[in-house]
Scaffold this active site. Structure first.
Site, PDB file in Angstrom:
ATOM      1  N   GLY A   8       2.887   2.477  10.682  1.00 28.63           N
ATOM      2  CA  GLY A   8       3.815   3.593  10.499  1.00 28.63           C
ATOM      3  C   GLY A   8       4.541   4.012  11.766  1.00 28.63           C
ATOM      4  O   GLY A   8       5.159   5.074  11.805  1.00 28.63           O
TER       5      GLY A   8
ATOM      6  N   HIS B 116      -9.460   0.734   5.202  1.00 31.47           N
ATOM      7  CA  HIS B 116      -8.160   1.011   5.810  1.00 31.47           C
ATOM      8  C   HIS B 116      -8.348   1.972   6.980  1.00 31.47           C
ATOM      9  O   HIS B 116      -9.164   2.889   6.921  1.00 31.47           O
ATOM     10  CB  HIS B 116      -7.196   1.617   4.776  1.00 31.47           C
TER      11      HIS B 116
ATOM     12  N   ASN C  19       0.873  -1.180   0.000  1.00 31.85           N
ATOM     13  CA  ASN C  19       0.000   0.000   0.000  1.00 31.85           C
ATOM     14  C   ASN C  19       0.907   1.226   0.000  1.00 31.85           C
ATOM     15  O   ASN C  19       1.491   1.563   1.026  1.00 31.85           O
ATOM     16  CB  ASN C  19      -0.893  -0.037   1.253  1.00 31.85           C
TER      17      ASN C  19
ATOM     18  N   SER D  27       3.947  -1.917  10.316  1.00 28.17           N
ATOM     19  CA  SER D  27       5.400  -1.924  10.510  1.00 28.17           C
ATOM     20  C   SER D  27       6.053  -3.267  10.181  1.00 28.17           C
ATOM     21  O   SER D  27       6.999  -3.690  10.846  1.00 28.17           O
ATOM     22  CB  SER D  27       5.752  -1.483  11.931  1.00 28.17           C
TER      23      SER D  27
ATOM     24  N   GLU E  63      -6.756   4.437   8.046  1.00 29.80           N
ATOM     25  CA  GLU E  63      -6.588   5.876   7.775  1.00 29.80           C
ATOM     26  C   GLU E  63      -7.866   6.455   7.178  1.00 29.80           C
ATOM     27  O   GLU E  63      -8.240   7.583   7.476  1.00 29.80           O
ATOM     28  CB  GLU E  63      -5.373   6.086   6.858  1.00 29.80           C
TER      29      GLU E  63
ATOM     30  N   LYS F 206       0.110   4.203  -0.218  1.00 28.97           N
ATOM     31  CA  LYS F 206      -0.546   5.379   0.383  1.00 28.97           C
ATOM     32  C   LYS F 206      -0.362   6.600  -0.541  1.00 28.97           C
ATOM     33  O   LYS F 206      -0.340   6.448  -1.750  1.00 28.97           O
ATOM     34  CB  LYS F 206      -0.028   5.607   1.803  1.00 28.97           C
TER      35      LYS F 206
ATOM     36  N   GLU G 248      -4.824  -4.935  10.750  1.00 30.06           N
ATOM     37  CA  GLU G 248      -3.827  -3.873  10.885  1.00 30.06           C
ATOM     38  C   GLU G 248      -4.092  -3.092  12.172  1.00 30.06           C
ATOM     39  O   GLU G 248      -4.923  -2.171  12.174  1.00 30.06           O
ATOM     40  CB  GLU G 248      -3.920  -2.906   9.703  1.00 30.06           C
TER      41      GLU G 248
HETATM   42  P1  13P Z   1       3.297   0.496   7.589  1.00 34.08           P
HETATM   43  O1  13P Z   1       3.836  -0.794   6.999  1.00 34.08           O
HETATM   44  O2  13P Z   1       3.977   1.715   7.072  1.00 34.08           O
HETATM   45  O3  13P Z   1       3.218   0.420   9.084  1.00 34.08           O
HETATM   46  O4  13P Z   1       1.781   0.624   7.056  1.00 34.08           O
HETATM   47  C1  13P Z   1       0.911  -0.437   7.183  1.00 34.08           C
HETATM   48  C2  13P Z   1      -0.321  -0.125   6.430  1.00 34.08           C
HETATM   49  O5  13P Z   1      -1.116   0.710   6.834  1.00 34.08           O
HETATM   50  C3  13P Z   1      -0.551  -0.841   5.169  1.00 34.08           C
HETATM   51  O6  13P Z   1      -1.855  -0.653   4.715  1.00 34.08           O
END
Ligand code: 13P
Length: 258
Positions: free
Chosen positions: A176, A98, A12, A215, A100, A14, A170
């Site tokens: 992150g 997701h 992803n 992560s 976010e 982002k 997740e």
């Molecule tokens: P990170 O791997 O940067 O922690 O992000 C995970 C994520 O949100 C994937 O959709």
């Protein structure tokens, strides 16, 4: 338990990159991926999906989007992109729910369920994301929270819809942050999710792929993927580097038969 679930590693990206960086990264992953034991998916920003589709060419790496509209038919929805448009661009997968988007963009459970249904109406395979916040984990509510997020989709779409979908756990506090869930803690949540599905349909539960995200790096991937109910990863930051992403994919390929 031996399974026939083929591991998946999805990147992803982002909201990162330009057309040029997307072309290079997509092309690099597409050319260097050659282990058929693992399925790879790239989810670039929407505006770069076309460029990445071209860069992937005939590569077996699949394309995914990060979001779609909850409406299925063309219409007056300024700024939105339908599942049919994504399929037309060459997408096979789409992320739904997701954290976010849940936290920042109003994708509450009911919207997530509609988007899941809209994805399947366009013959896309939704990757449904669930996860608890730090506060919810510390209050001992992780299993309840992810269970409710999953149930919202099952109630709306029916359990059979999960036969053509992927699930991703997740934990919000691990995204992150560099703070990964301990492999056994992640496994506990994955097993719980599979169990909830099994209560309604054991066959679908047995074949459902449940990815872990938060992560994941080359250094911690193998331990996570060795867990019985972790069938791969949804990778954020590390998917922006082809070498790291492919090394995570390799870890998934090597743990294929649990
Ligand atoms: P990170 O791997 O940067 O922690 O992000 C995970 C994520 O949100 C994937 O959709």
């Amino acid at each position: 338990m031996a399974t026939t679930r083929r591991p998946m590693v999805a990147g992803n990206w982002k909201m990162h990159g330009t057309r040029a960086t997307a072309r290079v990264l997509g092309g690099d992953v597409g050319r260097r991926h050659e282990d058929a034991r693992v399925e790879l998916v790239l989810c670039p920003p929407l505006v770069h999906v076309g460029v990445v589709a071209e860069a992937l060419g005939q590569s077996p790496v699949a394309l995914g989007a990060q979001n779609l509209a909850r409406w299925t038919d063309d219409g007056a929805y300024t700024g939105e992109v339908s599942g049919a448009m994504l399929a037309d661009m060459g997408c096979r997968y789409v992320l739904v729910g997701h954290s976010e988007r849940r936290a920042l963009l109003g994708d509450e459970d009911a919207v997530v369920a509609e988007k899941f249904a809209a994805a399947q109406a366009a013959r896309l395979l939704p990757i449904l994301c669930v996860g608890e916040t730090l506060e919810e984990r510390e209050a001992g509510r992780s299993l309840d929270v992810v269970g409710a997020q999953l149930r919202a989709v099952i109630d709306h779409c029916g359990v059979a819809a999960l036969a053509d979908a992927v699930l991703a756990y997740e934990p919000v506090w691990a995204i992150g942050t560099g703070r990964t869930a301990a492999a056994e803690d992640a496994q506990e949540v994955h097993a719980h999710l599979r169990c909830l599905v099994a209560e309604q349909d054991a066959k679908i539960a047995g074949s459902l792929r449940i990815l872990y995200g938060g992560s994941v790096k080359p250094g911690n991937a193998a331990e996570l993927f060795a867990q019985a109910d972790i069938d791969g990863g949804l990778i954020g930051g590390a998917s922006l580097n082809a070498g790291d992403f492919l090394s995570i994919a390799q870890a998934a390929a090597q743990t294929q038969s649990h």
